[in-house]
Scaffold this motif. Structure first.
Motif, PDB file in Angstrom:
ATOM      1  N   ALA A 169     -41.541 -58.300  25.869  1.00  0.00           N
ATOM      2  CA  ALA A 169     -41.794 -59.626  25.304  1.00  0.00           C
ATOM      3  C   ALA A 169     -40.831 -60.677  25.852  1.00  0.00           C
ATOM      4  O   ALA A 169     -41.178 -61.859  25.967  1.00  0.00           O
ATOM      5  CB  ALA A 169     -41.688 -59.576  23.782  1.00  0.00           C
ATOM      6  N   ALA A 170     -39.633 -60.257  26.208  1.00  0.00           N
ATOM      7  CA  ALA A 170     -38.639 -61.202  26.709  1.00  0.00           C
ATOM      8  C   ALA A 170     -38.849 -61.555  28.178  1.00  0.00           C
ATOM      9  O   ALA A 170     -38.323 -62.576  28.652  1.00  0.00           O
ATOM     10  CB  ALA A 170     -37.236 -60.616  26.522  1.00  0.00           C
ATOM     11  N   THR A 171     -39.628 -60.732  28.896  1.00  0.00           N
ATOM     12  CA  THR A 171     -39.761 -60.943  30.343  1.00  0.00           C
ATOM     13  C   THR A 171     -41.175 -61.272  30.810  1.00  0.00           C
ATOM     14  O   THR A 171     -41.346 -61.972  31.807  1.00  0.00           O
ATOM     15  CB  THR A 171     -39.280 -59.684  31.099  1.00  0.00           C
ATOM     16  N   THR A 198     -44.674 -63.182  30.873  1.00  0.00           N
ATOM     17  CA  THR A 198     -44.975 -64.580  30.558  1.00  0.00           C
ATOM     18  C   THR A 198     -46.475 -64.821  30.440  1.00  0.00           C
ATOM     19  O   THR A 198     -47.294 -64.128  31.046  1.00  0.00           O
ATOM     20  CB  THR A 198     -44.407 -65.519  31.632  1.00  0.00           C
ATOM     21  N   ALA A 221     -44.406 -69.253  29.709  1.00  0.00           N
ATOM     22  CA  ALA A 221     -43.398 -68.968  28.686  1.00  0.00           C
ATOM     23  C   ALA A 221     -43.373 -67.475  28.372  1.00  0.00           C
ATOM     24  O   ALA A 221     -44.418 -66.813  28.390  1.00  0.00           O
ATOM     25  CB  ALA A 221     -43.708 -69.759  27.412  1.00  0.00           C
ATOM     26  N   PRO A 222     -42.201 -66.909  28.081  1.00  0.00           N
ATOM     27  CA  PRO A 222     -42.156 -65.503  27.663  1.00  0.00           C
ATOM     28  C   PRO A 222     -43.012 -65.291  26.422  1.00  0.00           C
ATOM     29  O   PRO A 222     -42.992 -66.122  25.492  1.00  0.00           O
ATOM     30  CB  PRO A 222     -40.678 -65.268  27.359  1.00  0.00           C
ATOM     31  N   GLY A 233     -42.554 -63.396  24.108  1.00  0.00           N
ATOM     32  CA  GLY A 233     -41.696 -63.247  22.944  1.00  0.00           C
ATOM     33  C   GLY A 233     -41.423 -64.555  22.230  1.00  0.00           C
ATOM     34  O   GLY A 233     -40.932 -64.548  21.100  1.00  0.00           O
ATOM     35  N   ASP A 234     -41.746 -65.682  22.884  1.00  0.00           N
ATOM     36  CA  ASP A 234     -41.593 -66.977  22.211  1.00  0.00           C
ATOM     37  C   ASP A 234     -42.721 -67.233  21.224  1.00  0.00           C
ATOM     38  O   ASP A 234     -42.611 -68.124  20.369  1.00  0.00           O
ATOM     39  CB  ASP A 234     -41.568 -68.110  23.236  1.00  0.00           C
ATOM     40  N   PHE A 235     -43.805 -66.460  21.319  1.00  0.00           N
ATOM     41  CA  PHE A 235     -44.949 -66.670  20.440  1.00  0.00           C
ATOM     42  C   PHE A 235     -44.686 -65.999  19.092  1.00  0.00           C
ATOM     43  O   PHE A 235     -44.296 -64.832  19.016  1.00  0.00           O
ATOM     44  CB  PHE A 235     -46.229 -66.120  21.066  1.00  0.00           C
ATOM     45  N   GLN A 236     -44.951 -66.724  18.030  1.00  0.00           N
ATOM     46  CA  GLN A 236     -44.578 -66.230  16.700  1.00  0.00           C
ATOM     47  C   GLN A 236     -45.348 -64.968  16.301  1.00  0.00           C
ATOM     48  O   GLN A 236     -44.795 -64.094  15.628  1.00  0.00           O
ATOM     49  CB  GLN A 236     -44.789 -67.333  15.663  1.00  0.00           C
ATOM     50  N   GLN A 293     -43.588 -62.135  17.802  1.00  0.00           N
ATOM     51  CA  GLN A 293     -42.358 -61.889  17.044  1.00  0.00           C
ATOM     52  C   GLN A 293     -42.656 -61.161  15.741  1.00  0.00           C
ATOM     53  O   GLN A 293     -41.885 -60.282  15.314  1.00  0.00           O
ATOM     54  CB  GLN A 293     -41.653 -63.209  16.754  1.00  0.00           C
TER      55      GLN A 293
END
Length: 395
Positions: free
Chosen positions: A270-272, A274, A278-279, A281-284, A287
């Motif tokens: 999720a951190a890498t 895209t 955007a990664p 992992g930025d999506f709620q 998360q």
């Protein structure tokens, strides 16, 4: 009666650290090799044996490491971090097969077998499950009949872990119908080379490549009186239930380790990875899935540790083991499903860890007692305890 480990905290910390290093540096990088060859590389097996992993739960008296269940589960969480077939390689020696001998064997039986089991020279296999008797041993059809000073065993066992590699089968068989004197279920030590023992080709399974299971057939298999575990015809059912209860706590810990691996893989992805620059992992919503996995891992780890402590103290060796296996194996299944979802299409591809884990963990809800059996043990046990309390005038 409480069980006291022979291994102190400092020594165990070293064992745990060495095990973690072995898993992360030697086994994890070769998971694909294990999957592709459907086998554990011989050098990994030798290193595991040299570390004492074939006998970590066998008492030191018999050349094992002598870990108690509170320590066992910490190792199991490390084993769960990689291909589950690694743990299967030595799991029966330490667990359901080896513990039958530790808990119920005669002094002579222990002296004959336990050192070989602890060293890995002997692979012990737990032969309980049958086509018509799985989670409930009361349905056993394999029979053992007296013939002079010998016993003659006839029957079929199914899904027996390590059967193609086994040197010793710990075989459960019915000697008579259940009566007021007991269940009539005995357990025998049957060397794999005994005439009449036949192992079928290994099973083709959904997952857990490298962990071999097979059917085992016993046709007029003759063993001496000394092969009867504990020297008693009625030890079998108690030995099976005791070994399975302990094993359920171990499997729960294994599931926690696997869910931790899913969490680590999912967070890294999720951190890498895209989407739209955007990664992900930025999506709620991603998360939220990560949060659900992490919460399950934390709850499972705490539950495993508490149940193991209560098992070792003797406070609870029935309800707790079933509850922790039920929760943790179901939790690991949900974690694996979410891990695949977080990875998207990539998670459905072979050679991706979460895809393998998704297949591997499905078995955890089936063996050593299905989730349904655990629910019956938990619910029935609590209700029966309340009935007994009411009958005695208590609350």
């Amino acid at each position: 009666m409480a069980s006291v480990s022979a291994v102190g905290p400092e020594d165990f910390a070293d064992i745990l650290a060495q095990t973690r290093e072995f898993i992360r540096k030697e086994v994890v990088p070769r998971e694909q090799e294990i999957a592709d060859t459907d086998s554990i590389p011989e050098d990994i097996r030798k290193n595991a044996a040299a570390m004492g992993l074939f006998g970590y739960a066998i008492p030191q008296e018999w050349s094992g490491l002598g870990l108690d269940l509170t320590q066992d589960v910490q190792l199991a969480m490390e084993f769960g971090y990689t291909a589950l077939s690694l743990r299967s390689m030595f799991g029966t020696n330490n667990g359901i097969a080896g513990q039958v001998l530790v808990g119920f064997g005669t002094d002579e039986q222990k002296a004959q077998w336990l050192e070989g089991i602890a060293s890995g020279e002997v692979v012990a296999s737990f032969a309980l499950t049958e086509p018509g008797a799985g989670s409930n041993p009361a349905g056993l059809r394999t029979k053992a009949m007296r013939d002079g000073d010998d016993w003659v065993i006839n029957g079929e066992k199914r899904f027996i872990t390590n059967a193609p590699l086994a040197d010793l089968f710990v075989v459960f068989a019915r000697t008579r119908s259940a009566d007021e004197n007991g269940t009539g279920i005995a357990v025998f030590l049957v060397p794999a080379n005994t005439p009449g023992v036949a192992v079928s080709p290994k099973d083709r399974k959904m997952g857990q490549e490298g962990a071999w299971t097979a059917d085992v057939h016993f046709t007029d298999v003759r063993v001496p009186r000394s092969a009867l575990v504990g020297g008693s015809e009625d030890v079998g059912y108690r030995a099976a239930m005791t070994s399975l209860a302990r094993g359920r706590v171990h499997i729960a810990a294994l599931a926690v380790g696997t869910a931790q691996r899913v969490l680590d893989e999912s967070v890294t992805y999720a951190a890498t990875a895209t989407q739209g620059g955007a990664p992900i992992g930025d999506f709620q919503l991603v998360q939220a899935m990560i949060a659900d996995i992490a919460s399950g891992v934390m709850a499972g780890r705490a539950m495993v540790r508490e149940v193991a402590e209560r098992y070792v103290s003797g406070e609870d060796r029935r309800i707790g083991p079933s509850a922790v296996k039920l929760y943790c194996t179901e939790m690991a299944g949900r974690a694996a499903d979410l891990g695949v979802q977080i990875h998207g299409g990539t998670g459905y591809m072979r050679d991706v860890p979460v895809e393998r884990i998704y297949r591997d963990v499905r078995l955890l809800r089936l063996y050593e007692g299905t989730s349904e059996i655990q629910r019956l043990i938990i619910g029935g046990g609590l209700v029966n305890a309340a009935k007994r309390a009411a009958a005695s005038g208590g609350r």
